[in-house]
Design a protein around this motif. Structure first.
Motif, PDB file in Angstrom:
ATOM      1  N   SER A  62      26.464  39.364  27.416  1.00 38.18           N
ATOM      2  CA  SER A  62      26.672  39.370  28.913  1.00 38.18           C
ATOM      3  C   SER A  62      26.781  40.626  29.591  1.00 38.18           C
ATOM      4  N   LEU A  63      27.488  41.415  28.998  1.00 44.77           N
ATOM      5  CA  LEU A  63      27.912  42.692  29.390  1.00 44.77           C
ATOM      6  C   LEU A  63      26.705  43.578  29.788  1.00 44.77           C
ATOM      7  N   ARG A  64      25.813  43.459  28.675  1.00 41.75           N
ATOM      8  CA  ARG A  64      24.749  44.327  28.512  1.00 41.75           C
ATOM      9  C   ARG A  64      23.783  43.735  29.806  1.00 41.75           C
ATOM     10  N   SER A  65      23.561  42.548  30.009  1.00 43.59           N
ATOM     11  CA  SER A  65      22.849  41.821  30.992  1.00 43.59           C
ATOM     12  C   SER A  65      23.511  41.506  32.111  1.00 43.59           C
ATOM     13  N   TRP A  66      24.569  42.281  32.431  1.00 43.75           N
ATOM     14  CA  TRP A  66      25.462  41.863  33.439  1.00 43.75           C
ATOM     15  C   TRP A  66      24.975  41.760  34.830  1.00 43.75           C
ATOM     16  N   ASP A  67      25.219  40.421  35.271  1.00 46.43           N
ATOM     17  CA  ASP A  67      25.014  40.160  36.872  1.00 46.43           C
ATOM     18  C   ASP A  67      26.363  39.451  37.263  1.00 46.43           C
ATOM     19  N   PRO A  68      26.912  40.290  38.171  1.00 48.86           N
ATOM     20  CA  PRO A  68      28.499  39.763  38.635  1.00 48.86           C
ATOM     21  C   PRO A  68      28.336  38.549  39.155  1.00 48.86           C
ATOM     22  N   SER A  69      27.187  38.195  39.632  1.00 56.67           N
ATOM     23  CA  SER A  69      27.201  36.625  40.227  1.00 56.67           C
ATOM     24  C   SER A  69      27.118  35.642  39.153  1.00 56.67           C
ATOM     25  N   ILE A  70      26.739  36.019  37.864  1.00 58.03           N
ATOM     26  CA  ILE A  70      26.657  35.098  36.951  1.00 58.03           C
ATOM     27  C   ILE A  70      27.913  35.316  35.801  1.00 58.03           C
ATOM     28  N   TYR A  71      28.341  36.445  35.730  1.00 58.37           N
ATOM     29  CA  TYR A  71      29.234  36.518  34.456  1.00 58.37           C
ATOM     30  C   TYR A  71      30.373  37.602  34.895  1.00 58.37           C
ATOM     31  N   ASP A  72      31.494  37.012  35.037  1.00 55.06           N
ATOM     32  CA  ASP A  72      32.791  37.994  35.380  1.00 55.06           C
ATOM     33  C   ASP A  72      33.572  38.006  34.146  1.00 55.06           C
ATOM     34  N   PRO A  73      33.930  39.037  33.492  1.00 52.24           N
ATOM     35  CA  PRO A  73      34.761  38.844  32.537  1.00 52.24           C
ATOM     36  C   PRO A  73      36.364  38.396  32.677  1.00 52.24           C
ATOM     37  N   ASN A  74      36.634  38.837  33.986  1.00 49.29           N
ATOM     38  CA  ASN A  74      37.678  38.292  34.386  1.00 49.29           C
ATOM     39  C   ASN A  74      37.989  36.787  34.498  1.00 49.29           C
ATOM     40  N   LEU A  75      36.696  36.099  34.575  1.00 45.02           N
ATOM     41  CA  LEU A  75      36.837  34.505  34.946  1.00 45.02           C
ATOM     42  C   LEU A  75      36.389  33.840  33.793  1.00 45.02           C
ATOM     43  N   HIS A  76      35.582  34.594  32.957  1.00 45.65           N
ATOM     44  CA  HIS A  76      34.702  33.998  31.947  1.00 45.65           C
ATOM     45  C   HIS A  76      35.041  34.339  30.535  1.00 45.65           C
TER      46      HIS A  76
ATOM     47  N   ARG B 266      41.875  36.015  34.693  1.00 45.56           N
ATOM     48  CA  ARG B 266      42.048  35.748  35.881  1.00 45.56           C
ATOM     49  C   ARG B 266      43.034  36.731  36.806  1.00 45.56           C
ATOM     50  N   ALA B 267      42.542  38.014  36.974  1.00 49.19           N
ATOM     51  CA  ALA B 267      43.267  39.003  37.182  1.00 49.19           C
ATOM     52  C   ALA B 267      44.618  39.007  36.750  1.00 49.19           C
ATOM     53  N   ASP B 268      45.854  38.954  37.218  1.00 42.59           N
ATOM     54  CA  ASP B 268      47.277  39.042  36.284  1.00 42.59           C
ATOM     55  C   ASP B 268      47.764  37.720  36.022  1.00 42.59           C
ATOM     56  N   SER B 269      47.141  36.628  36.404  1.00 44.11           N
ATOM     57  CA  SER B 269      47.585  35.542  35.869  1.00 44.11           C
ATOM     58  C   SER B 269      48.254  35.166  34.471  1.00 44.11           C
ATOM     59  N   LEU B 270      47.132  35.554  33.565  1.00 46.86           N
ATOM     60  CA  LEU B 270      47.275  35.254  32.021  1.00 46.86           C
ATOM     61  C   LEU B 270      48.590  36.395  31.786  1.00 46.86           C
ATOM     62  N   GLN B 271      48.671  37.641  32.113  1.00 53.51           N
ATOM     63  CA  GLN B 271      49.558  38.411  32.000  1.00 53.51           C
ATOM     64  C   GLN B 271      50.989  37.950  32.408  1.00 53.51           C
ATOM     65  N   ASN B 272      51.032  37.259  33.629  1.00 61.50           N
ATOM     66  CA  ASN B 272      52.071  36.514  34.129  1.00 61.50           C
ATOM     67  C   ASN B 272      52.778  35.479  33.420  1.00 61.50           C
ATOM     68  N   PHE B 273      51.735  34.776  32.856  1.00 66.77           N
ATOM     69  CA  PHE B 273      52.201  33.592  31.867  1.00 66.77           C
ATOM     70  C   PHE B 273      52.870  34.340  30.603  1.00 66.77           C
ATOM     71  N   VAL B 274      52.298  35.298  30.236  1.00 67.26           N
ATOM     72  CA  VAL B 274      52.544  35.707  28.802  1.00 67.26           C
ATOM     73  C   VAL B 274      54.284  36.513  29.110  1.00 67.26           C
ATOM     74  N   ASN B 275      54.259  36.997  30.203  1.00 67.88           N
ATOM     75  CA  ASN B 275      55.449  37.624  30.565  1.00 67.88           C
ATOM     76  C   ASN B 275      56.535  36.455  30.686  1.00 67.88           C
ATOM     77  N   LEU B 276      56.224  35.192  31.386  1.00 65.42           N
ATOM     78  CA  LEU B 276      57.048  34.208  31.552  1.00 65.42           C
ATOM     79  C   LEU B 276      57.516  33.717  30.111  1.00 65.42           C
TER      80      LEU B 276
END
Length: 135
Positions: free
Chosen positions: A91-105, A30-40
Motif C-alpha cells: 500500500s505504501l509503494r502504490s500510495w494514494d492518500p485518498s485510498i490508504y492512510d497508515p494513520n487510519l488503516h 488514529r493520530a495520538d488516540s492509540l498512544q493516549n489509550f496506552v498511556n491511560l
C-alpha cells in the motif's frame, strides 16, 4: 478519534478479564488516540493499597510493597504478522492518500495482560485522567 471512550473501554476490559487474562486489540494509531489509550493503561497503578498483588513481583529489593500496575502493556507496531506487513508495504509503494492512510488503516496490535483486580480507585483514576486529557 473515540478518545472519550478510552476510560470506559479500559474499565470494561479490566472488569471482564481474570488476573493473567489477555485482551488483544487491533487498531490503527488514529493520530495520538492509540498512544493516549496506552498511556491511560500504563497509568493505572495502585500505589496505596497494601492488599494489591502484582503477579510479577510483589516486593522491591528493600522488601517494601511496590506500586501495582493494573496492566502489562505490549504494543506491536510491525512484525506481528507477515501478511499485514506485506499489505502495508504494498500500500505504501502504490500510495494514494485518498485510498490508504497508515494513520487510519495500518493496524497495530496491543496486548493487555491484567495483573491485579480492578478497584474503585482505578475506575475513578481512569475517568479523571481521561477527562483531564480531553479538556
Amino acid at each position: 478519534h473515540f478518545q472519550e471512550f478510552h476510560a470506559g473501554l479500559m474499565i470494561t476490559l479490566a472488569y471482564m478479564l481474570r488476573i493473567r487474562g489477555k485482551a488483544i486489540l487491533c487498531q490503527p494509531t488514529r493520530a495520538d488516540s492509540l498512544q493516549n489509550f496506552v498511556n491511560l493503561c500504563q497509568n493505572m497503578v495502585d500505589e496505596d493499597d497494601d492488599n494489591c498483588h502484582n503477579i510479577d513481583n510483589d516486593n522491591d529489593h528493600t522488601g517494601r510493597q511496590q506500586s501495582s500496575p493494573l496492566w502489562k502493556v505490549e504494543w506491536f507496531q510491525h512484525g506481528y504478522d507477515a501478511v499485514v506487513d506485506q499489505k502495508h508495504q504494498d500500500s505504501l509503494r502504490s500510495w494514494d492518500p485518498s485510498i490508504y492512510d497508515p494513520n487510519l488503516h495500518c493496524p497495530h496490535l496491543l496486548v493487555l495482560t491484567k495483573l491485579r483486580e480492578l478497584t474503585d480507585d482505578d475506575r475513578r483514576l481512569a475517568v479523571t485522567w481521561n477527562q483531564g486529557r480531553l479538556k
